[in-house]
Design an enzyme around this catalytic site. Structure first.
Site, PDB file in Angstrom:
ATOM      1  N   LEU A   1       1.002  -1.124   0.105  1.00  0.00           N
ATOM      2  CA  LEU A   1       0.191   0.390  -0.176  1.00  0.00           C
ATOM      3  C   LEU A   1       0.958   1.258   0.068  1.00  0.00           C
ATOM      4  O   LEU A   1       1.951   1.146   0.564  1.00  0.00           O
ATOM      5  CB  LEU A   1      -0.917  -0.073   1.058  1.00  0.00           C
ATOM      6  CG  LEU A   1      -2.136  -0.942   1.412  1.00  0.00           C
ATOM      7  CD1 LEU A   1      -2.807  -0.726   2.639  1.00  0.00           C
ATOM      8  CD2 LEU A   1      -3.068  -0.679   0.015  1.00  0.00           C
ATOM      9  N   LYS A   2       0.417   2.225  -0.571  1.00  0.00           N
ATOM     10  CA  LYS A   2       1.080   3.684  -0.629  1.00  0.00           C
ATOM     11  C   LYS A   2       0.259   4.483   0.400  1.00  0.00           C
ATOM     12  O   LYS A   2      -0.654   4.961  -0.089  1.00  0.00           O
ATOM     13  CB  LYS A   2       1.345   4.267  -1.934  1.00  0.00           C
ATOM     14  CG  LYS A   2       1.733   5.701  -1.961  1.00  0.00           C
ATOM     15  CD  LYS A   2       3.286   5.595  -1.744  1.00  0.00           C
ATOM     16  CE  LYS A   2       3.904   6.850  -1.976  1.00  0.00           C
ATOM     17  NZ  LYS A   2       3.359   8.021  -0.781  1.00  0.00           N
ATOM     18  N   HIS A   3       0.701   4.734   1.715  1.00  0.00           N
ATOM     19  CA  HIS A   3       0.300   5.559   2.412  1.00  0.00           C
ATOM     20  C   HIS A   3       0.622   6.930   2.026  1.00  0.00           C
ATOM     21  O   HIS A   3       1.650   7.462   1.466  1.00  0.00           O
ATOM     22  CB  HIS A   3       0.789   5.213   4.011  1.00  0.00           C
ATOM     23  CG  HIS A   3       0.341   4.120   4.423  1.00  0.00           C
ATOM     24  ND1 HIS A   3      -0.765   4.117   5.506  1.00  0.00           N
ATOM     25  CD2 HIS A   3       0.425   2.886   4.410  1.00  0.00           C
ATOM     26  CE1 HIS A   3      -0.830   2.706   5.979  1.00  0.00           C
ATOM     27  NE2 HIS A   3      -0.149   1.924   5.149  1.00  0.00           N
TER      28      HIS A   3
END
Length: 598
Positions: A174-176
């Protein structure tokens, strides 16, 4: 037939908390079911699988670790070789660099007062001659920035082909939505992408310190001090995505202020060695640091299903349906200790897909077996004002905000504030004279690493790359300053992504160049050496790099560079609309122009 029962699929289920809830809440969605169900029926003929050659793993998981009932597994960092001279041979008139005794061989040290130390005279009187040496070590850095020469569709096709032939595994995370924060211990320093000693690094230090308090409870102070000592002793840097509501919003204002570890780096005395994802998870679980959600795809069917799922969800997908869809099609799913839905919200910036070693699935299984999910001992503790409250109470004065944040995090984690405020109240500007860079390039290299860093800086200046090399006084070394020993911090600030693309072209012509990293900070020491030491240092600078057989690729060097570094960022439309049209004011500007045209 349920996808969870597919032959060969392995699912890792998060442990239950005391209240019975899972770390990763499953949420049913009609959108998700619409996407996932057709994916289950995909019938994809497998390509002929060639017998791959043996490849060495990038970043091995610690070996010879067995689970013994009742015995706690202890994380031990991998040792690294060095190219420095044997410290046992150093004479008594040596200097200390960091917490290690390093190359020097200097005359008797003559201390200076602060007013002289940070004035122009000390540097101006430091003349570069045959006895002048430079010792440069990377102190903090993030992954190199690689630009794919192929189109996104060509990258995806190549990824599928490599996985299908058994050459590699596809790793997706995931790309926070936050900003880069790097921490190298209270002496090593806290860093943002291109700066240090400011509100960004103060916020990062505060948030990381609070996460230790929440994870360790009554043991937090001891663990904070131990962590600082560990990073300094092993010369390591931990990179994180810093997600807060006080440094600017992205897709949405996050529900919590937190960090997620994205990289762990051994800096040693040579080229940085980045931990593999299984190693990162082991490291984080040992120190109870937040981890990200990761999926592994090791078959043609699973990797093709992943790209199909993204294509179907890229316009309207949010965190819940995206995570559920990837859980359904992945070969291994490892939920993060920080749930994006609970911590940041439903608006998901994107996914990062990259090629990793084909052995990653096995190594991940080993780590998950040996390192269980750590407990949260500080849940429910009253920790005082939070980040948003402290910043709101001091909003009129940024320096006061920094001071309040560092005081609140406590002395065990931040025992001094010299990177922010200097050694004394009367200290001058932290910025050093530009002549430091000139002397940096003119001095003899004290070791091989210094030689490679000089080579990089010299090339970028000669080719006029859009980058700056900013030098600052190293206040941590003020007690070791003398007329023959000067200490600085260098920030390599790349102004444009074009510099990374141009540098990559240079690396193709000269494969021995070190990569150009993002978030690039170097400890610089200029010193004088006598004839005996100068002879030893000359030999050290000609040695080749022997640090762990380090590689800057994510998989084996058996693959071509363009394959070993394949990476693609997949962003969602819901995030891009909110960030670029609304937050950045593009929509308001367009409406205003239309109104004026009426």
């Amino acid at each position: 037939m349920s996808s969870n029962k597919r032959k060969g699929q392995k699912k890792w289920i998060a442990k239950k908390n005391q209240n019975g809830s899972s770390i990763m809440e499953g949420a049913s969605s009609s959108t998700t079911d619409t996407i996932v169900e057709p994916l289950k029926e995909l019938s994809i003929s497998r390509l002929p699988v060639n017998e791959p050659s043996t490849m060495s793993q990038f970043g091995n998981v610690v070996q010879n670790r067995t689970s013994v009932p009742g015995q706690k597994t202890v994380w031990k960092p991998r040792t690294y070789g060095t190219t420095t001279v044997d410290v046992q041979s150093l004479p008594g008139n040596q200097i200390n660099i960091g917490n290690q005794t390093d190359v020097a061989g200097v005359n008797e040290k003559k201390s200076v007062d602060l007013s002289a130390a940070f004035g122009p005279d000390l540097l101006e009187n430091f003349n570069v001659d045959n006895t002048t040496y430079l010792h440069a070590q990377i102190r903090a850095t993030f992954y190199p920035k690689f630009e794919n020469e192929m189109s996104d569709q060509e990258v995806r096709t190549r990824m599928i082909e490599m996985v299908s032939r058994g050459l590699a595994t596809l790793e997706v995370s995931l790309k926070h939505s936050g900003s880069l924060f790097m921490y190298a211990g209270h002496e090593g320093g806290a860093y943002a992408k291109n700066s240090f000693g400011n509100i960004y690094t103060a916020v990062g230090t505060f948030v990381l310190g609070r996460m230790f308090q929440g994870s360790w409870g009554a043991l937090a102070s001891k663990k904070q001090a131990d962590f600082n000592e560990f990073l300094e002793k092993n010369r390591m840097c931990v990179s994180m995505e810093l997600v807060t509501a006080v440094l600017g919003d992205h897709g949405q204002r996050p529900k919590e202020d937190y960090v997620v570890v994205t990289a762990v780096t051994e800096l040693g005395h040579g080229k940085p060695r980045f931990y593999s994802t299984p190693e990162i998870i082991a490291f984080c679980r040992e120190w109870r640091l937040p981890t990200n959600h990761v999926w592994l795809f090791s078959t043609r069917k699973s990797v093709t299903s992943f790209f199909a799922a993204f294509d179907a969800l890229c316009e309207e997908g949010t965190a819940t349906p995206v995570c559920k869809a990837l859980d359904e099609v992945a070969d291994i799913s490892v939920p993060g200790s920080k749930d994006h839905i609970k911590s940041q919200g439903e608006i998901l910036e994107g996914l990062v897909a990259r090629i990793v070693s084909r052995e990653s699935s096995k190594h991940m299984e080993d780590v998950l077996r040996n390192f269980s999910i750590p407990p949260v001992d500080g849940a429910g503790l009253v920790l005082g004002p939070n980040l948003r409250e402290i910043c709101a109470a001091n909003r009129s004065d940024e320096k006061q905000q920094v001071k309040a944040l560092l005081e609140s995090v406590g002395s065990s984690f931040c025992p001094d504030t010299v990177d922010w405020f200097g050694k004394e109240a009367g200290d001058r500007s932290r910025t050093a004279d530009k002549s430091v860079l000139t002397k940096f390039l003119q001095a003899h290299a004290a070791d091989y690493s210094t030689k490679k860093l000089q080579e990089m800086v010299r090339l970028m200046r000669e080719k006029r790359f859009p980058a700056a090399f900013k030098c600052y006084y190293n206040f941590h070394k003020v007690d070791s300053l003398s007329k023959d020993n000067l200490f600085y911090k260098m920030v390599v600030h790349v102004h444009s992504d074009s510099a990374f693309r141009r540098y990559q072209k240079e690396m193709r012509h000269n494969p021995h160049l070190w990569p150009l990293y993002r978030g690039f900070f170097v400890d610089v020491t200029l010193f004088k050496a006598n004839k005996e030491r100068a002879a030893e240092l000359a030999k050290a600078s000609n040695l080749t790099d022997r640090t762990n057989g380090s590689s800057d690729t994510l998989v084996s060097n058996d693959l071509a560079d363009e394959d070993a570094n394949l990476m693609i960022k997949l962003k969602f439309l819901t995030y891009k609309l909110r960030t670029f049209l609304i937050r950045n004011g593009c929509l308001q500007k367009k409406l205003w122009r239309n109104r004026k045209a009426l």
